[in-house]
Scaffold this motif. Structure first.
Motif, PDB file in Angstrom:
ATOM      1  N   GLY B  79     -17.846  15.548  82.949  1.00 23.80           N
ATOM      2  CA  GLY B  79     -17.004  14.547  83.937  1.00 23.80           C
ATOM      3  C   GLY B  79     -17.281  15.111  85.438  1.00 23.80           C
ATOM      4  N   ILE B  80     -18.210  16.067  85.819  1.00 25.26           N
ATOM      5  CA  ILE B  80     -18.372  16.305  87.096  1.00 25.26           C
ATOM      6  C   ILE B  80     -19.140  15.302  87.923  1.00 25.26           C
ATOM      7  CG2 ILE B  80     -19.350  18.144  88.661  1.00 25.26           C
ATOM      8  CD1 ILE B  80     -19.009  20.111  86.316  1.00 25.26           C
ATOM      9  N   LYS B  81     -18.676  14.753  88.939  1.00 22.89           N
ATOM     10  CA  LYS B  81     -19.391  13.898  89.757  1.00 22.89           C
ATOM     11  C   LYS B  81     -20.142  14.419  90.961  1.00 22.89           C
ATOM     12  CE  LYS B  81     -16.455   9.935  88.503  1.00 22.89           C
ATOM     13  NZ  LYS B  81     -15.729   8.787  88.978  1.00 22.89           N
ATOM     14  N   VAL B  82     -21.356  14.138  91.234  1.00 23.51           N
ATOM     15  CA  VAL B  82     -22.206  14.552  92.274  1.00 23.51           C
ATOM     16  C   VAL B  82     -22.117  13.703  93.481  1.00 23.51           C
ATOM     17  CG1 VAL B  82     -24.423  15.582  92.784  1.00 23.51           C
ATOM     18  CG2 VAL B  82     -23.298  15.859  90.447  1.00 23.51           C
ATOM     19  N   ILE B  83     -22.122  14.345  94.706  1.00 20.34           N
ATOM     20  CA  ILE B  83     -22.079  13.648  95.700  1.00 20.34           C
ATOM     21  C   ILE B  83     -23.136  14.386  96.673  1.00 20.34           C
ATOM     22  CG2 ILE B  83     -20.930  12.771  97.775  1.00 20.34           C
ATOM     23  CD1 ILE B  83     -18.478  12.476  96.094  1.00 20.34           C
ATOM     24  N   THR B  84     -24.343  13.803  97.444  1.00 26.69           N
ATOM     25  CA  THR B  84     -25.135  14.372  97.976  1.00 26.69           C
ATOM     26  C   THR B  84     -25.830  13.366  99.050  1.00 26.69           C
ATOM     27  OG1 THR B  84     -27.361  15.641  97.859  1.00 26.69           O
ATOM     28  CG2 THR B  84     -27.006  13.817  96.279  1.00 26.69           C
ATOM     29  N   LEU B 167     -17.896   5.256  94.599  1.00 22.35           N
ATOM     30  CA  LEU B 167     -17.127   5.964  93.602  1.00 22.35           C
ATOM     31  C   LEU B 167     -16.250   5.034  93.015  1.00 22.35           C
ATOM     32  CD1 LEU B 167     -16.171   9.261  95.581  1.00 22.35           C
ATOM     33  CD2 LEU B 167     -17.585   9.013  93.475  1.00 22.35           C
ATOM     34  N   SER B 168     -15.846   4.100  93.763  1.00 25.90           N
ATOM     35  CA  SER B 168     -14.748   3.032  92.989  1.00 25.90           C
ATOM     36  C   SER B 168     -15.548   2.075  92.033  1.00 25.90           C
ATOM     37  CB  SER B 168     -13.919   2.407  94.278  1.00 25.90           C
ATOM     38  OG  SER B 168     -14.919   1.659  94.804  1.00 25.90           O
ATOM     39  N   LEU B 169     -16.810   1.890  92.425  1.00 23.61           N
ATOM     40  CA  LEU B 169     -17.514   1.171  91.445  1.00 23.61           C
ATOM     41  C   LEU B 169     -18.040   1.963  90.103  1.00 23.61           C
ATOM     42  CD1 LEU B 169     -19.747  -0.831  94.038  1.00 23.61           C
ATOM     43  CD2 LEU B 169     -18.085  -1.820  92.623  1.00 23.61           C
ATOM     44  N   GLY B 170     -17.599   3.269  90.060  1.00 22.41           N
ATOM     45  CA  GLY B 170     -17.782   4.130  88.992  1.00 22.41           C
ATOM     46  C   GLY B 170     -19.048   5.024  89.031  1.00 22.41           C
TER      47      GLY B 170
END
Lengths: 127, 458
Positions: B79-84, B167-170
């Motif tokens: 469940g790790i989210k990646v932001i780049t 993020l809020s769109l999942g």
């Protein structure tokens, strides 16, 4: 009073923004911040760098971090990919400033002498 | 969010070309909730723009795709989210490649990618200029119109808002173009804790966290001058992890057992990196005051950051414009004892005379590596016994042919210049195109309506 090099009182880091290098100077011991603040004036820093800094020097105090930050304008031969300098991003302007010789009270000189240098054996090992 | 209302945001990449194993260690070797990765430097966008001009599928940080192939399954499982900001000038192309590599790595049907577009204003640059947006150079004050024909890329630095929307769109993976480096770290904080977009102090705290995260190991012992000789195990250096609470205060740390060090000194050095006026650290979302940071070294590679204050953001966004600025080349030769520095100086004089005789219109800069290429004149004259120096001659010109001609003048010095010379194995110097950086400001209101999120199912 006794002479020491700034490298024994403070550490530092540099970065760049275009043709401007920054040098953030940070005391090892928060008790020495006032000394750093008094000694590192715009004139002293500009005079130290001489021809290396073609533009003006800006100075900012960060007492919360025991640090003084300098912006050295027009010092990177254009900066970025324009520059022909080996140190085009001003990465080691930090240690260039730490060469500065300063006068501090004897007892402080005694207590900090050698602080900023690797101990013998770490780097002086003759192979 | 984990136990105790803490969110862990890990840094996985400090620039395009950073340690490719670092993000793998971040997701494998301990608990994290988010992985942020910064790929964009000032000139990167122009390089990517050129790559896309040659190949419409290119124009993003290509290394990011195989990296995700490696870590996508772990991220999805944990469940790790990646932001780049690896999307560069082509986030869509990047997303399509990621969908492909995601399916091959076994996360098909289990992950969603959100991309952010709209930061690239190259296509509407002339409309903006015609509408009176002069895009004056922040350093020189010149309007962009004077060099319009040289512009290679133009991208607006975006803040957290579009990342928040993704993020809020999942989205499990958010890929942007020219987001600010710091937004990659504080956007997830706003998302997790529901901070208001005018909660200036919390946002400013997030910006400080972002600044500490954005250069990877540079806050955890890498490139740290203070006691550098005693910093352990940099071969397996732990990249920074921010543990933040809902009040915005946070701890900088790294995975247990990893190399490097997190202390007041390592963190302070990174805080000062690329610092301008510390009271006015401007981002798209808030102005942070770095003189309000309170650091507490808790020991055990944990440094607490509290008390950060911020104030209302400005009405403008920064634009990063790349402008072609001619050509350059750098040639090197190594001279040995005795009189190494004098030989190098002599070779430089001969070289300059030959350049004159050829009538080449070049700006020339000579440095002697081993003597004056880092601290200039400050160390004084080199000792006569200096064992060696490297002659380093750089030239630049609008005239590509002149620069190319220069590259043929280095090796002749080996047989027809001063003696005891070596170090020419790399061959003729390479001609590089200069990309000048043109910083400018633009009104938020003409950019923000164009910032859009698109979602892709893996």
């Amino acid at each position: 009073m006794a002479k020491i090099q700034l490298v024994d009182l403070a550490h530092a880091r540099s970065g760049d923004k275009g043709d401007t290098a920054n040098v953030g100077v940070i005391v090892y011991d928060m008790n020495h911040y006032e000394i750093l603040k008094e000694l590192l004036t715009v004139d002293i820093v500009k005079g130290h760098f001489g021809e290396m800094v073609k533009g003006r020097v800006e100075r900012f105090e960060l007492p919360n971090l025991g640090a003084v930050n300098f912006l050295l304008h027009n010092s990177l031969d254009g900066g970025g990919t324009i520059s022909l300098m080996n140190d085009a991003q001003g990465k080691v302007f930090s240690t260039a400033l730490l060469r500065l010789e300063i006068d501090v009270p004897d007892e402080i000189a005694e207590s900090v002498r050698g602080r900023g240098r690797a101990p013998m054996g770490e780097v002086d090992d003759p192979l | 969010m984990t136990e105790k209302g803490i969110v862990r945001i890990a840094s996985g990449q400090g620039f395009w070309g950073d340690d490719p194993e670092a993000p793998v260690r971040q997701v494998k070797e301990g608990p994290i909730d988010y992985l942020m990765m910064d790929y964009l430097a000032e000139v990167t966008m122009s390089i990517m723009q050129k790559q896309r001009a040659r190949d419409p599928l290119a124009g993003y940080a290509r290394d990011f795709v195989p990296l995700m192939g490696k870590i996508f399954p772990i991220c999805v499982d944990k469940g790790i989210k990646v932001i780049t900001n690896a999307g560069g000038v082509n986030p869509r192309g990047c997303a399509e490649a990621l969908v492909d590599v995601g399916r091959k790595s076994g996360v098909g049907g289990r992950a969603t990618i959100g991309i952010v577009v709209g930061d690239d204003i190259m296509d509407r640059l002339d409309i903006l200029l015609a509408d009176g947006h002069e895009l004056r150079n922040l350093d020189t004050g010149e309007p962009l119109s004077v060099i319009r024909d040289r512009v290679q890329s133009a991208n607006v630095y975006m803040g957290a808002r579009p990342i928040l929307e993704a993020l809020s769109l999942g989205a499990d993976l958010v890929v942007t173009g020219r987001s600010t480096d710091t937004a990659l770290t504080y956007a997830p904080m706003i998302h997790e804790f529901g901070w208001a977009m005018d909660d200036w102090n919390r946002l400013a705290s997030g910006v400080v966290a972002g600044h500490i995260n954005e250069c990877g190991a540079q806050s955890t012992g890498g490139n740290c001058l203070a006691d550098w000789w005693s910093i352990p195990n940099l071969a397996k250096v732990g990249f920074p992890i921010i543990e933040v609470g809902s009040d915005g205060n946070f701890v900088v740390t790294k995975h247990e057992g990893s190399g490097g060090r997190v202390t007041r000194a390592t963190v302070t050095e990174q805080i000062l990196y690329e610092m301008g006026d510390p009271i006015t650290y401007i981002t798209p979302d808030v102005i942070a005051d770095f003189t309000t940071i309170e650091l507490k070294d808790e020991g055990n590679d944990r440094v607490r950051v509290e008390g950060v204050q911020g104030r209302e953001a400005t009405e403008s966004l920064k634009v990063s414009i790349a402008v072609s600025g001619g050509f350059k080349a750098v040639g090197t030769l190594t001279y040995a004892w005795p009189d190494a520095a004098a030989k190098a100086r002599s070779a430089d004089r001969i070289l300059r005379e030959r350049i004159d005789l050829l009538g080449l219109d070049l700006e020339i800069r000579t440095e002697l590596v081993g003597w004056d290429s880092t601290h200039g004149h400050l160390p004084g004259y080199p000792p006569q016994d200096i064992p060696e120096v490297q002659l380093r001659v750089g030239v630049r010109s609008e005239d590509k042919i002149a620069v190319e001609r220069f590259t043929r003048e280095i090796s002749p010095l080996i047989l027809s210049g001063p003696p005891s010379v070596t170090g020419f194995a790399a061959g003729r110097p390479r001609v590089q195109e200069i990309m000048a950086y043109w910083p400018a400001l633009i009104d938020k209101e003409v950019i923000e309506p164009y910032l859009k999120v698109e979602m892709f199912d893996v």
